[in-house]
Design a protein around this motif. Structure first.
Motif, mmCIF file in Angstrom:
data_model
loop_
_atom_site.group_PDB
_atom_site.id
_atom_site.type_symbol
_atom_site.label_atom_id
_atom_site.label_comp_id
_atom_site.label_asym_id
_atom_site.label_seq_id
_atom_site.Cartn_x
_atom_site.Cartn_y
_atom_site.Cartn_z
ATOM 1 N N VAL A 79 58.168 3.877 62.498
ATOM 2 C CA VAL A 79 59.106 4.302 61.461
ATOM 3 C C VAL A 79 60.531 4.019 61.920
ATOM 4 O O VAL A 79 60.834 4.029 63.111
ATOM 5 C CB VAL A 79 58.953 5.802 61.143
ATOM 6 N N PHE A 80 61.398 3.765 60.943
ATOM 7 C CA PHE A 80 62.795 3.463 61.221
ATOM 8 C C PHE A 80 63.673 4.491 60.527
ATOM 9 O O PHE A 80 63.491 4.787 59.342
ATOM 10 C CB PHE A 80 63.163 2.057 60.733
ATOM 11 N N ASP A 81 64.627 5.055 61.271
ATOM 12 C CA ASP A 81 65.556 6.045 60.722
ATOM 13 C C ASP A 81 66.988 5.663 61.085
ATOM 14 O O ASP A 81 67.243 5.104 62.152
ATOM 15 C CB ASP A 81 65.271 7.436 61.290
ATOM 16 N N MET A 82 67.908 6.013 60.187
ATOM 17 C CA MET A 82 69.331 5.766 60.434
ATOM 18 C C MET A 82 70.136 6.910 59.843
ATOM 19 O O MET A 82 69.888 7.333 58.717
ATOM 20 C CB MET A 82 69.760 4.432 59.798
ATOM 21 N N HIS A 83 71.068 7.455 60.621
ATOM 22 C CA HIS A 83 71.891 8.559 60.119
ATOM 23 C C HIS A 83 73.194 8.652 60.899
ATOM 24 O O HIS A 83 73.326 8.091 61.997
ATOM 25 C CB HIS A 83 71.125 9.891 60.200
ATOM 26 N N ALA A 84 74.129 9.389 60.325
ATOM 27 C CA ALA A 84 75.417 9.670 60.977
ATOM 28 C C ALA A 84 75.606 11.166 61.156
ATOM 29 O O ALA A 84 76.730 11.662 61.257
ATOM 30 C CB ALA A 84 76.564 9.093 60.153
ATOM 31 N N ARG A 85 74.501 11.911 61.231
ATOM 32 C CA ARG A 85 74.548 13.375 61.218
ATOM 33 C C ARG A 85 75.070 13.981 62.520
ATOM 34 O O ARG A 85 75.468 15.139 62.550
ATOM 35 C CB ARG A 85 73.154 13.934 60.913
ATOM 36 N N GLN A 86 75.062 13.222 63.594
ATOM 37 C CA GLN A 86 75.561 13.771 64.854
ATOM 38 C C GLN A 86 77.082 13.835 64.888
ATOM 39 O O GLN A 86 77.668 14.499 65.748
ATOM 40 C CB GLN A 86 75.043 12.941 66.028
ATOM 41 N N SER A 87 77.746 13.163 63.985
ATOM 42 C CA SER A 87 79.212 13.176 63.942
ATOM 43 C C SER A 87 79.707 14.614 63.916
ATOM 44 O O SER A 87 79.111 15.478 63.279
ATOM 45 C CB SER A 87 79.719 12.440 62.708
ATOM 46 N N ARG A 88 80.802 14.883 64.621
ATOM 47 C CA ARG A 88 81.297 16.258 64.715
ATOM 48 C C ARG A 88 82.823 16.295 64.757
ATOM 49 O O ARG A 88 83.462 15.272 65.042
ATOM 50 C CB ARG A 88 80.737 16.945 65.955
ATOM 51 N N PHE A 89 83.369 17.454 64.495
ATOM 52 C CA PHE A 89 84.806 17.646 64.652
ATOM 53 C C PHE A 89 85.065 19.071 65.113
ATOM 54 O O PHE A 89 84.266 19.983 64.895
ATOM 55 C CB PHE A 89 85.564 17.358 63.350
ATOM 56 N N ASN A 90 86.207 19.247 65.790
ATOM 57 C CA ASN A 90 86.581 20.560 66.271
ATOM 58 C C ASN A 90 88.068 20.795 66.021
ATOM 59 O O ASN A 90 88.865 19.854 65.929
ATOM 60 C CB ASN A 90 86.243 20.725 67.753
ATOM 61 N N PHE A 91 88.395 22.065 65.908
ATOM 62 C CA PHE A 91 89.771 22.489 65.643
ATOM 63 C C PHE A 91 90.095 23.617 66.612
ATOM 64 O O PHE A 91 89.321 24.567 66.754
ATOM 65 C CB PHE A 91 89.887 22.978 64.194
ATOM 66 N N GLY A 92 91.213 23.506 67.315
ATOM 67 C CA GLY A 92 91.561 24.512 68.296
ATOM 68 C C GLY A 92 93.019 24.917 68.219
ATOM 69 O O GLY A 92 93.867 24.174 67.723
ATOM 70 N N THR A 93 93.295 26.120 68.711
ATOM 71 C CA THR A 93 94.672 26.605 68.786
ATOM 72 C C THR A 93 94.910 27.239 70.146
ATOM 73 O O THR A 93 93.986 27.734 70.790
ATOM 74 C CB THR A 93 94.974 27.654 67.698
ATOM 75 N N SER A 94 96.154 27.245 70.565
ATOM 76 C CA SER A 94 96.574 27.928 71.784
ATOM 77 C C SER A 94 97.944 28.541 71.518
ATOM 78 O O SER A 94 98.899 27.823 71.202
ATOM 79 C CB SER A 94 96.658 26.954 72.965
ATOM 80 N N THR A 95 98.004 29.860 71.626
ATOM 81 C CA THR A 95 99.236 30.579 71.287
ATOM 82 C C THR A 95 99.796 31.292 72.515
ATOM 83 O O THR A 95 99.087 32.061 73.173
ATOM 84 C CB THR A 95 98.976 31.613 70.177
ATOM 85 N N LYS A 96 101.043 31.024 72.819
ATOM 86 C CA LYS A 96 101.717 31.684 73.930
ATOM 87 C C LYS A 96 102.155 33.080 73.498
ATOM 88 O O LYS A 96 102.818 33.252 72.472
ATOM 89 C CB LYS A 96 102.940 30.859 74.346
ATOM 90 N N LEU A 97 101.781 34.096 74.289
ATOM 91 C CA LEU A 97 102.099 35.470 73.954
ATOM 92 C C LEU A 97 103.335 35.950 74.704
ATOM 93 O O LEU A 97 103.786 35.317 75.656
ATOM 94 C CB LEU A 97 100.900 36.372 74.282
#
Length: 386
Positions: A79-97
């Protein structure tokens, strides 16, 4: 400049950087904002010896040991499969207190094991949460990689996990404290119990899972030792049974020469269940009156060789072995006794962060009855990290 103008400027910059697939970071007052991830295409040709698994099985998207069919050899077409489902993104913040310390956040999403979608027209899949946590002054609160796992020991493979049966692999909600080389965590409990031959998932534990970890880094590489202690519980149908589970894992990386390296992991314990091998074995068996934890040993070793600045390869071997109580087979059905796989790949990066690769994987699974099956998979991937 007003806060509104800063936010507008930041959003415009984010849109431009996202369109050009560039790394993104910006400041809004005392908060720095970052965005990253990657886009990846996977194309796989798979041949199962004991019958092809269905197209909606997660084992068709990446290697999951428990999905390898076992039994008599079947005349199954590849069988042959093709996908782009592993693609990911992340969002981060860093705040000085005001106290000079920082509070950080991270949210990460992908689509690989999410519900919804089909391959008929649009291939639309729902995003799923991978990680979402806060860190402050040595503390982590939220969902992250288990403290019992060493993500840094995972070899570079095209497959989503790589040494699937041989590695600790788990993300979950937790409270973690790190100091120096040590870290400790209380993590969300969950038990996978075999009841009358079927898997039952329960979250009836009265205490969280506890982990401890020690990291040692040196010029030659890194060694990480982790320990796990938890309860396995089954409180259904009038039953109220609990047993203890313990495990130890040693993993790390050895630098060989230049960029070449060896990565490894060995894990042994009782009732590890969902923590190891993508839950290739359950944590315990319920025989109608008691819970019997399943002992297991697993591990992997991978060698990465850099042929030059653009080409590199990883050669990997991974294994899992369960010590099932044969006296309880009437209650546990036909559980996995062993699983193993080996793979080799060739990766090419013409420019930084852009990688094309091809990988061959062979995998085998055997159950307690002696039934076995294997998988041969050829995979091509294209990936760009941003």
């Amino acid at each position: 400049m007003t806060t509104r103008k800063l936010i507008t400027k930041t959003l415009v910059a984010a849109a431009v950087c996202a369109a050009t697939s560039s790394a993104y970071a910006a400041n809004i007052g005392d908060t720095s904002v970052s965005y990253g991830g990657y886009v990846k295409l996977d194309a796989m040709w798979s041949d199962f010896s004991a019958g092809t698994i269905s197209g909606d099985s997660i084992g068709r998207d990446f290697y999951v040991p428990s999905t390898t069919p076992v039994g008599d050899d079947a005349d199954s077409d590849a069988v042959f499969d093709m996908h782009a489902r592993q693609s990911r993104f992340n969002f981060g913040t860093s705040t000085k207190l005001d106290n000079g310390k920082s509070v950080n956040t991270k949210i990460e999403l992908d689509f690989i094991a999410s519900i919804g979608g089909n391959e008929r027209v649009t291939n639309s899949y729902s995003p799923r949460i991978r990680q979402a946590y806060i860190t402050y002054d040595g503390w982590l609160f939220g969902q992250a990689w288990s403290n019992f796992q060493n993500v840094g020991a995972l070899p570079e493979t095209l497959d989503f996990v790589g040494p699937a049966e041989g590695t600790v692999f788990n993300r979950q909600a937790q409270i973690r404290y790190s100091t120096g080389n040590w870290s400790f965590s209380l993590e969300n409990p969950e038990s996978t119990i075999t009841v009358n031959g079927a898997r039952v998932e329960t979250d009836d534990a009265g205490i969280p899972d506890f982990t401890a970890r020690y990291n040692h880094k040196a010029d030659w590489g890194e060694v990480v030792v982790t320990a796990l202690a938890r309860q396995l519980t089954y409180k259904q149908g009038g039953a109220d049974e609990t047993t203890s589970s313990f495990g130890v894992s040693v993993s790390g990386k050895f630098n060989v020469s230049g960029k070449n390296n060896i990565k490894f992991m060995v894990t042994q314990g009782s009732g590890l269940g969902r923590y190891v091998g993508l839950n290739v074995a359950h944590g315990a068996v319920y025989d109608g009156s008691n819970i019997d934890a399943i002992d297991s040993t697993s591990g992997f070793i991978g060698y990465q060789h850099h042929w030059n600045e653009q080409f590199r390869s990883t050669f990997l071997y991974s294994f899992f072995e369960a010590d099932n109580n044969t006296d309880l087979l009437a209650f546990s059905g036909n559980p996995t006794e062993s699983s193993m796989s080996y793979s080799a790949n060739l990766l090419y990066s013409p420019v930084k962060k852009l990688t094309f690769g091809v990988e061959y994987k062979h995998a085998e699974r055997e159950t307690e009855s002696g039934a076995d099956g294997d998988l041969d998979r050829l995979q091509f991937s294209a990936k760009y990290a941003f």
